[in-house]
Scaffold this motif. Structure first.
Motif, mmCIF file in Angstrom:
data_model
loop_
_atom_site.group_PDB
_atom_site.id
_atom_site.type_symbol
_atom_site.label_atom_id
_atom_site.label_comp_id
_atom_site.label_asym_id
_atom_site.label_seq_id
_atom_site.Cartn_x
_atom_site.Cartn_y
_atom_site.Cartn_z
ATOM 1 N N ILE A 125 0.674 -1.162 0.170
ATOM 2 C CA ILE A 125 0.099 -0.072 0.095
ATOM 3 C C ILE A 125 0.921 1.281 0.042
ATOM 4 O O ILE A 125 0.597 2.254 -0.779
ATOM 5 C CB ILE A 125 -0.970 0.098 1.070
ATOM 6 C CG1 ILE A 125 -2.054 -1.045 0.808
ATOM 7 C CG2 ILE A 125 -1.722 1.443 1.499
ATOM 8 C CD1 ILE A 125 -2.903 -1.260 1.983
ATOM 9 N N ASP A 126 2.062 1.224 0.801
ATOM 10 C CA ASP A 126 2.931 2.430 0.893
ATOM 11 C C ASP A 126 3.467 2.644 -0.500
ATOM 12 O O ASP A 126 3.713 3.806 -1.086
ATOM 13 C CB ASP A 126 3.909 2.229 1.954
ATOM 14 C CG ASP A 126 3.364 2.164 3.334
ATOM 15 O OD1 ASP A 126 2.261 2.973 3.604
ATOM 16 O OD2 ASP A 126 3.944 1.656 4.392
ATOM 17 N N GLN A 127 3.992 1.510 -1.087
ATOM 18 C CA GLN A 127 4.598 1.735 -2.554
ATOM 19 C C GLN A 127 3.629 2.026 -3.604
ATOM 20 O O GLN A 127 3.859 2.999 -4.399
ATOM 21 C CB GLN A 127 4.934 0.213 -2.776
ATOM 22 C CG GLN A 127 6.431 -0.107 -2.054
ATOM 23 C CD GLN A 127 6.955 -1.458 -2.731
ATOM 24 O OE1 GLN A 127 6.282 -2.253 -3.433
ATOM 25 N NE2 GLN A 127 8.029 -1.865 -1.969
ATOM 26 N N PHE A 128 2.265 1.612 -3.337
ATOM 27 C CA PHE A 128 1.211 1.942 -4.333
ATOM 28 C C PHE A 128 0.827 3.493 -4.158
ATOM 29 O O PHE A 128 0.837 4.214 -5.307
ATOM 30 C CB PHE A 128 0.204 1.374 -4.135
ATOM 31 C CG PHE A 128 -0.967 1.124 -5.153
ATOM 32 C CD1 PHE A 128 -1.039 0.927 -6.242
ATOM 33 C CD2 PHE A 128 -2.139 2.150 -4.627
ATOM 34 C CE1 PHE A 128 -2.031 1.232 -7.349
ATOM 35 C CE2 PHE A 128 -3.162 2.471 -5.623
ATOM 36 C CZ PHE A 128 -2.963 1.826 -6.868
ATOM 37 N N ILE A 129 0.904 3.989 -2.792
ATOM 38 C CA ILE A 129 0.667 5.626 -2.739
ATOM 39 C C ILE A 129 1.738 6.266 -3.118
ATOM 40 O O ILE A 129 1.612 7.297 -3.886
ATOM 41 C CB ILE A 129 0.568 5.764 -1.132
ATOM 42 C CG1 ILE A 129 -0.929 5.000 -0.864
ATOM 43 C CG2 ILE A 129 0.507 7.064 -0.988
ATOM 44 C CD1 ILE A 129 -1.319 5.066 0.827
ATOM 45 N N PHE A 130 3.185 5.827 -2.872
ATOM 46 C CA PHE A 130 4.248 6.669 -3.588
ATOM 47 C C PHE A 130 4.046 6.551 -4.758
ATOM 48 O O PHE A 130 4.863 7.710 -5.564
ATOM 49 C CB PHE A 130 5.619 6.076 -2.942
ATOM 50 C CG PHE A 130 5.695 6.260 -1.411
ATOM 51 C CD1 PHE A 130 5.541 7.721 -1.070
ATOM 52 C CD2 PHE A 130 5.980 5.400 -0.554
ATOM 53 C CE1 PHE A 130 5.741 7.936 0.211
ATOM 54 C CE2 PHE A 130 6.151 5.760 0.949
ATOM 55 C CZ PHE A 130 5.993 7.041 1.332
ATOM 56 N N GLN A 131 3.929 5.781 -5.745
ATOM 57 C CA GLN A 131 3.791 5.490 -7.067
ATOM 58 C C GLN A 131 2.836 6.463 -7.830
ATOM 59 O O GLN A 131 2.862 7.028 -8.876
ATOM 60 C CB GLN A 131 3.616 3.905 -7.550
ATOM 61 C CG GLN A 131 4.707 3.353 -7.403
ATOM 62 C CD GLN A 131 4.427 1.834 -7.990
ATOM 63 O OE1 GLN A 131 3.356 1.516 -8.238
ATOM 64 N NE2 GLN A 131 5.161 0.955 -7.659
ATOM 65 N N LYS A 132 1.780 6.930 -6.893
ATOM 66 C CA LYS A 132 0.902 7.848 -7.627
ATOM 67 C C LYS A 132 1.384 9.128 -7.699
ATOM 68 O O LYS A 132 1.757 10.056 -7.516
ATOM 69 C CB LYS A 132 -0.584 7.711 -6.793
ATOM 70 C CG LYS A 132 -1.180 6.725 -7.325
ATOM 71 C CD LYS A 132 -2.502 6.844 -6.633
ATOM 72 C CE LYS A 132 -3.600 5.725 -7.006
ATOM 73 N NZ LYS A 132 -4.810 5.649 -6.691
#
Length: 132
Positions: A125-132
């Motif tokens: 989730i943290d990686q997904f949020i940083f990719q946006k």
């Protein structure tokens, strides 16, 4: 003299002037022996009565002792059965404790696995949020 002639024939007069076949001394000894025999028989009867009472008392005591012995044997058997029941209950509880320990280990392993999955998901989730 008549007495001497009768005495020679085996006949005697007693103190009441009755004609007797026994000599007065022998008659007196016989009467005395009869009284002693009666006294002896009375004592024997009393002794038998006392012994009978004693035997009855001993029988009662023997029955009471036997009854108490049976009660003691019953109590001992009851205590043995209680001890066996407690041993069986202890074994059941030990088995339940072992089962619960194994269940606890499974839950701990499952919890660690779920914690790892949660950490992985949070990282995702943290990686997904940083990719946006």
């Amino acid at each position: 003299m008549a007495e001497a002639a009768l005495g020679a024939a085996g006949l005697h007069f007693d103190e009441l002037n009755k004609l007797r076949v026994l000599e007065p001394a022998a008659a007196q000894q016989t009467a005395q022996l009869r009284e002693e025999c009666r006294a002896f028989l009375d004592k024997i009867a009393e002794f038998q009565k006392i012994v009978g009472g004693l035997v009855e008392l001993v029988d009662q005591l023997a029955k009471a002792a036997e009854s108490e012995k049976m009660k003691a044997i019953g109590a001992r058997n009851f205590l043995k059965s209680i001890a066996k029941q407690r041993e069986a209950q202890e074994q059941q509880l030990q088995a339940l404790i072992a089962e619960k320990k194994m269940q606890l280990e499974r839950y701990q392993v499952e919890y660690e696995a779920l914690c790892k999955i949660e950490a992985d998901q949070n990282e995702f989730i943290d990686q997904f949020i940083f990719q946006k």
